[in-house]
Design an enzyme around this catalytic site. Structure first.
Site, PDB file in Angstrom:
ATOM      1  N   HIS A 119      29.277  50.737  49.052  1.00  0.00           N
ATOM      2  CA  HIS A 119      30.039  49.793  49.609  1.00  0.00           C
ATOM      3  C   HIS A 119      30.104  49.744  51.086  1.00  0.00           C
ATOM      4  O   HIS A 119      30.195  50.799  51.604  1.00  0.00           O
ATOM      5  CB  HIS A 119      31.569  49.586  49.224  1.00  0.00           C
ATOM      6  CG  HIS A 119      31.640  49.485  47.526  1.00  0.00           C
ATOM      7  ND1 HIS A 119      31.931  48.135  47.220  1.00  0.00           N
ATOM      8  CD2 HIS A 119      31.653  50.296  46.428  1.00  0.00           C
ATOM      9  CE1 HIS A 119      32.066  48.007  45.749  1.00  0.00           C
ATOM     10  NE2 HIS A 119      31.828  49.366  45.503  1.00  0.00           N
ATOM     11  N   ASP A 123      30.097  55.460  44.648  1.00  0.00           N
ATOM     12  CA  ASP A 123      31.568  55.357  45.017  1.00  0.00           C
ATOM     13  C   ASP A 123      32.337  56.679  45.304  1.00  0.00           C
ATOM     14  O   ASP A 123      33.449  56.698  44.986  1.00  0.00           O
ATOM     15  CB  ASP A 123      32.076  54.428  44.043  1.00  0.00           C
ATOM     16  CG  ASP A 123      31.747  53.030  44.125  1.00  0.00           C
ATOM     17  OD1 ASP A 123      30.981  52.549  44.940  1.00  0.00           O
ATOM     18  OD2 ASP A 123      32.242  52.186  43.302  1.00  0.00           O
ATOM     19  N   HIS A 177      30.553  51.462  36.626  1.00  0.00           N
ATOM     20  CA  HIS A 177      31.457  50.303  36.808  1.00  0.00           C
ATOM     21  C   HIS A 177      30.485  48.870  36.965  1.00  0.00           C
ATOM     22  O   HIS A 177      29.255  49.191  37.438  1.00  0.00           O
ATOM     23  CB  HIS A 177      32.158  50.350  38.125  1.00  0.00           C
ATOM     24  CG  HIS A 177      33.335  51.472  37.887  1.00  0.00           C
ATOM     25  ND1 HIS A 177      33.818  52.049  39.103  1.00  0.00           N
ATOM     26  CD2 HIS A 177      34.051  51.632  36.865  1.00  0.00           C
ATOM     27  CE1 HIS A 177      35.051  52.886  38.874  1.00  0.00           C
ATOM     28  NE2 HIS A 177      34.985  52.545  37.290  1.00  0.00           N
ATOM     29  N   HIS A 224      35.842  59.675  40.836  1.00  0.00           N
ATOM     30  CA  HIS A 224      35.869  58.242  40.671  1.00  0.00           C
ATOM     31  C   HIS A 224      35.646  57.820  39.233  1.00  0.00           C
ATOM     32  O   HIS A 224      36.577  57.170  38.801  1.00  0.00           O
ATOM     33  CB  HIS A 224      34.813  57.787  41.784  1.00  0.00           C
ATOM     34  CG  HIS A 224      34.781  56.117  41.630  1.00  0.00           C
ATOM     35  ND1 HIS A 224      35.779  55.352  42.198  1.00  0.00           N
ATOM     36  CD2 HIS A 224      33.820  55.356  41.313  1.00  0.00           C
ATOM     37  CE1 HIS A 224      35.513  54.167  41.980  1.00  0.00           C
ATOM     38  NE2 HIS A 224      34.445  54.029  41.450  1.00  0.00           N
ATOM     39  N   HIS A 248      27.041  55.224  38.619  1.00  0.00           N
ATOM     40  CA  HIS A 248      27.965  55.155  37.507  1.00  0.00           C
ATOM     41  C   HIS A 248      28.235  53.949  37.100  1.00  0.00           C
ATOM     42  O   HIS A 248      27.695  52.695  37.389  1.00  0.00           O
ATOM     43  CB  HIS A 248      29.489  55.676  38.352  1.00  0.00           C
ATOM     44  CG  HIS A 248      29.998  54.812  39.393  1.00  0.00           C
ATOM     45  ND1 HIS A 248      29.427  54.407  40.452  1.00  0.00           N
ATOM     46  CD2 HIS A 248      31.094  54.093  39.442  1.00  0.00           C
ATOM     47  CE1 HIS A 248      30.005  53.538  41.326  1.00  0.00           C
ATOM     48  NE2 HIS A 248      31.063  53.329  40.362  1.00  0.00           N
ATOM     49  N   ASP A 287      30.024  46.769  39.014  1.00  0.00           N
ATOM     50  CA  ASP A 287      29.415  46.305  40.183  1.00  0.00           C
ATOM     51  C   ASP A 287      28.195  47.332  40.686  1.00  0.00           C
ATOM     52  O   ASP A 287      27.904  47.307  41.920  1.00  0.00           O
ATOM     53  CB  ASP A 287      30.462  46.443  41.349  1.00  0.00           C
ATOM     54  CG  ASP A 287      31.227  47.545  41.427  1.00  0.00           C
ATOM     55  OD1 ASP A 287      31.429  48.314  40.600  1.00  0.00           O
ATOM     56  OD2 ASP A 287      31.365  47.785  42.858  1.00  0.00           O
ATOM     57  N   HIS A 288      27.789  48.249  39.630  1.00  0.00           N
ATOM     58  CA  HIS A 288      27.043  49.209  39.988  1.00  0.00           C
ATOM     59  C   HIS A 288      25.637  49.169  38.871  1.00  0.00           C
ATOM     60  O   HIS A 288      24.523  49.292  39.120  1.00  0.00           O
ATOM     61  CB  HIS A 288      27.628  50.767  40.352  1.00  0.00           C
ATOM     62  CG  HIS A 288      28.276  50.784  41.198  1.00  0.00           C
ATOM     63  ND1 HIS A 288      27.961  50.946  42.775  1.00  0.00           N
ATOM     64  CD2 HIS A 288      29.613  50.340  41.435  1.00  0.00           C
ATOM     65  CE1 HIS A 288      28.896  50.991  43.369  1.00  0.00           C
ATOM     66  NE2 HIS A 288      29.989  50.427  42.799  1.00  0.00           N
TER      67      HIS A 288
HETATM   68 FE    FE Z   1      32.063  49.974  43.313  1.00  0.00          FE
HETATM   69 ZN    ZN Z   2      32.896  52.323  41.290  1.00  0.00          ZN
END
Ligand code: FE
Ligand code: ZN
Length: 260
Positions: A172, A134, A56, A115, A54, A58-59
């Protein structure tokens, strides 16, 4: 297939997915290029693909840097087709159910929105492994940023329908706090207590809590247990006016976790 977790940022996991027969690998989610490049070198594999779950940061925040570092090597970048404009470097947009190849491995995208509206999982059926980003966490689920409780429940339901022995690799390391929350709702769940002890041991030894399995999650994850009488009673005691249906219990569970 061999899977190597790649720790990124504070508590993110990317996963190097290695086809041992060809030495070819893919990386599920890249927050930062550095740790991925180190892992590729350490494992002595040739990176051929980025599998983004996805949009975001942090991905996918490291996609462009990683692509730049590996030039002129050809890299395939997978992501959900309808979210292509938010996946940096995407070359192979995937629809729900569409299959793809990584060396001799064959995977398939499973659309699991809520999400984010463009979230997918990567499922390798013959390897009994799924990468859930996530959406499904060990002991928990992602926050509802772009979907509602009913949609998240149905996305989690698609994952829960995979075979029990399927290994689950999530985005995570949130497991310890997820299980602490779960125990507040189901203190009488013996599998849950045992799992919390097991995870505390793993983390105490500096090891990741992943992978979990679909079977473990169905037995311990409060977001897959809206039908548990104990969980339902706990939720209804804590949140006023929760109707006696699965979506309402799920929504109230998510609300309690948001404030945990
Ligand atoms: Fe994340
Ligand atoms: Zn996320």
């Amino acid at each position: 297939m061999r899977v190597v977790p790649v720790a990124q940022l504070a508590d993110n996991y990317g996963y190097l997915v290695i086809d041992e027969s060809s030495g070819v690998a893919g990386i599920v989610d890249v927050a930062e290029a550095g740790p991925v490049l180190e892992a590729i070198q350490k494992e002595g594999v040739e990176l051929r693909a980025i599998l983004s779950t996805h949009h975001h940061y942090d991905h996918v925040g490291g996609n462009e840097e990683l692509i730049e570092c590996l030039r002129p090597q050809e890299l395939t970048v997978f992501g959900y087709a309808e979210d292509a404009e938010r996946i940096p470097g995407i070359t192979h947009p995937l629809e729900d159910g569409q299959s793809f190849e990584l060396g001799s491995l064959r995977g398939r995208a499973i659309f699991i929105p809520a999400h984010t509206r463009g979230h997918i999982a990567y499922y390798f059926e013959s390897e009994a492994a799924v990468f859930t980003g996530d959406t499904l966490f060990a002991g928990g689920c992602g926050r509802l940023f772009e979907g509602d409780a009913a949609q998240m429940r149905s996305s989690l339901g698609r994952l829960a329908a995979l075979p029990d022995e399927t290994k689950v690799y999530c985005g995570h390391e949130y497991t310890e706090s997820n299980l602490r929350f779960a125990l507040t709702l189901e203190p009488g769940n013996a599998r849950l207590s045992a799992r919390a002890e097991e995870v505390a041991r793993l983390r105490g030894d500096g090891k990741p809590s992943v992978p979990t399995t679909i079977e473990i999650e169905k037995a311990t994850n409060p977001f897959l247990r809206s039908d548990s009488a104990e969980l339902r009673a706990s939720v209804q005691t804590r949140v006023q006016g929760v109707a006696d249906d699965d979506v309402a219990v799920f929504a109230a569970t998510r609300q309690l976790k948001d404030n945990f």
